[in-house]
Design a protein around this motif. Structure first.
Motif, PDB file in Angstrom:
ATOM      1  N   ASP A 295       0.842  -1.197   0.000  1.00 22.17           N
ATOM      2  CA  ASP A 295       0.000   0.000   0.000  1.00 22.17           C
ATOM      3  C   ASP A 295       0.880   1.250   0.000  1.00 22.17           C
ATOM      4  OD1 ASP A 295      -1.841   2.016   0.382  1.00 22.17           O
ATOM      5  OD2 ASP A 295      -3.001   0.920   1.880  1.00 22.17           O
TER       6      ASP A 295
ATOM      7  N   SER B 181       0.022   4.270   0.029  1.00 16.76           N
ATOM      8  CA  SER B 181      -0.503   5.392   0.808  1.00 16.76           C
ATOM      9  C   SER B 181       0.010   5.383   2.249  1.00 16.76           C
ATOM     10  CB  SER B 181      -2.031   5.392   0.799  1.00 16.76           C
ATOM     11  OG  SER B 181      -2.538   4.272   1.500  1.00 16.76           O
ATOM     12  N   ILE B 182       0.666   4.306   2.664  1.00 21.52           N
ATOM     13  CA  ILE B 182       1.272   4.269   4.001  1.00 21.52           C
ATOM     14  C   ILE B 182       2.537   5.123   3.988  1.00 21.52           C
ATOM     15  CG2 ILE B 182       2.423   2.845   5.736  1.00 21.52           C
ATOM     16  CD1 ILE B 182       0.587   0.588   5.078  1.00 21.52           C
TER      17      ILE B 182
ATOM     18  N   PHE C 159      -1.436   7.116   7.037  1.00 18.41           N
ATOM     19  CA  PHE C 159      -1.743   7.082   5.608  1.00 18.41           C
ATOM     20  C   PHE C 159      -1.933   8.509   5.095  1.00 18.41           C
ATOM     21  CE2 PHE C 159      -3.411   3.217   7.473  1.00 18.41           C
ATOM     22  CZ  PHE C 159      -3.192   2.213   6.545  1.00 18.41           C
TER      23      PHE C 159
ATOM     24  N   ARG D 135      -8.017   1.091   4.084  1.00 19.65           N
ATOM     25  CA  ARG D 135      -6.992   1.479   5.049  1.00 19.65           C
ATOM     26  C   ARG D 135      -7.043   0.630   6.322  1.00 19.65           C
ATOM     27  NH1 ARG D 135      -6.132   8.035   3.996  1.00 19.65           N
ATOM     28  NH2 ARG D 135      -5.291   7.662   1.900  1.00 19.65           N
TER      29      ARG D 135
ATOM     30  N   SER E 114      -5.208  -2.558   5.303  1.00 17.80           N
ATOM     31  CA  SER E 114      -3.764  -2.333   5.234  1.00 17.80           C
ATOM     32  C   SER E 114      -3.164  -2.162   6.627  1.00 17.80           C
ATOM     33  CB  SER E 114      -3.460  -1.095   4.383  1.00 17.80           C
ATOM     34  OG  SER E 114      -3.773  -1.311   3.030  1.00 17.80           O
TER      35      SER E 114
ATOM     36  N   HIS F  94      -9.288  10.685  10.820  1.00 19.61           N
ATOM     37  CA  HIS F  94      -9.154  11.098   9.419  1.00 19.61           C
ATOM     38  C   HIS F  94      -9.306  12.613   9.320  1.00 19.61           C
ATOM     39  CE1 HIS F  94      -9.195  10.626   5.047  1.00 19.61           C
ATOM     40  NE2 HIS F  94     -10.146  11.548   5.023  1.00 19.61           N
TER      41      HIS F  94
ATOM     42  N   THR G  36      -4.891   9.802   7.316  1.00 19.68           N
ATOM     43  CA  THR G  36      -5.566   8.853   8.192  1.00 19.68           C
ATOM     44  C   THR G  36      -4.552   8.246   9.144  1.00 19.68           C
ATOM     45  OG1 THR G  36      -7.161   8.275   6.457  1.00 19.68           O
ATOM     46  CG2 THR G  36      -6.963   6.759   8.316  1.00 19.68           C
TER      47      THR G  36
END
Length: 324
Positions: free
Chosen positions: A128, A130-131, A149, A178, A181, A249, A266
């Motif tokens: 992932d 986005s991490i 994230f 998310r 993940s 978030h 996030t």
């Protein structure tokens, strides 16, 4: 008082290796700066004196690359097994981690007699993108993993202070993605802690701190202080079978110290607990932050500080770590 002039070197004397004139204490400082376990092992082969000093090095860094393999040479059953392992069991792909190489390196570290600080780098398995960062600590009183994230990251400069808002709402699809993940990241952190135990047990008398991080440098499992290291080796200390988590978030997050803006930020914090432990609103992250952080974690801790001061959790999560 002036020191006598050094005699001029002629003939065979000009070939004297000057490093041999250095005292052991200064050699140890040089080897400590070198740090890399592979290079230190090479240095130990130079001479008996080097070997003796090298193996007193207090700080060691050990790195493992991804396992190299030729996909064309894999037969169909092996490809199927790897696919099932990756898709359903959610464990680090076995073809990316060379267990035999790792065990060989662990055995070579046994000759280092005074290791106080140990850093290990293993291949990164997380897909992932986005991490941005993650951090995990485990022990008798601390079983927590924090994952950050972001949909996108923009650097801010004096000439670029206006950042356009992006569509970063926490949709159900983004939420589920998310959370999945984050759970995978937590399981991999637990796996790294298990791997770390095999190394730490050989240095239990001298070790003061240890960490095992991924090759992407996005995150690490940290063991700080004698108590956490003792808990790691104590067979009676086991990770609780249940837990909980919180999710925060923020659509747009400006970070002055990191000089960047996060869109769709996030934070997921996961904690394993006993059934009778009281649930914390911040999952215990504030207590974790009091211990301090490394320079490479500044972005993560700045985000946590801002979120805990200004935002309530967006979601509460029930965690079942034994589920695959």
């Amino acid at each position: 008082m002036t020191s006598p002039p050094s005699p001029s070197l002629t003939g065979d004397e000009s070939e004297v290796v000057h490093i041999n004139r250095l005292p052991d204490e200064l050699l140890l400082i040089i080897f400590t700066k070198l740090n890399n376990a592979r290079l230190l092992c090479i240095c130990s082969l130079v001479s008996k004196r080097f070997s003796s000093v090298v193996h007193q090095t207090p700080s060691i860094f050990l790195s493992f690359p991804h396992r190299q393999y030729n996909d064309r040479n894999e037969n169909f059953p092996k490809k199927l097994f790897n696919y099932l392992s990756k898709s359903f069991f959610r464990k680090p792909p076995p073809n990316k981690f060379d267990g035999a190489l790792f065990q060989s390196a662990v055995d070579s570290l046994k000759t280092f007699q005074n290791v106080r600080n140990l850093q290990i780098q293993l291949p990164s398995f997380q897909q992932d993108e986005s991490i941005l960062k993650w951090h995990a600590e485990f022990g008798r009183d601390m079983n927590i993993c924090v994952i950050l994230f972001a949909t996108s990251v923009h650097q801010t400069t004096p000439s670029n202070t206006q950042i356009q808002n992006a569509d970063t709402l926490l949709t159900n699809h983004l939420l589920q993605s998310r959370i999945a993940s984050a759970n995978q990241c937590f399981r991999e952190a637990t796996w790294r802690q298990h791997i770390l135990r095999h190394v730490v047990e050989n240095h239990r008398q001298s070790l003061e701190a240890a960490e095992i991080r991924d090759s992407s440098r996005k995150g690490k499992v940290v063991m700080r202080g004698r108590q956490q290291l003792t808990d790691l080796l104590d067979p009676e200390v086991k990770l609780p079978a249940s837990g909980y988590g919180k999710l925060w978030h923020v659509q747009l997050l400006r970070l002055p110290e990191a000089r960047c803006v996060l869109h769709g930020a996030t934070v997921v914090a996961i904690r394993r607990t006993d059934e009778n432990e009281e649930e914390h609103e911040d999952v215990g992250v504030k207590h974790l932050m009091k211990k301090g952080y490394e320079v490479d974690e500044q972005l993560l801790w700045e985000v946590l500080t801002h979120i805990f001061e200004n935002h309530a959790p967006s979601r509460s999560l029930n965690i079942n770590p034994t589920r695959r």
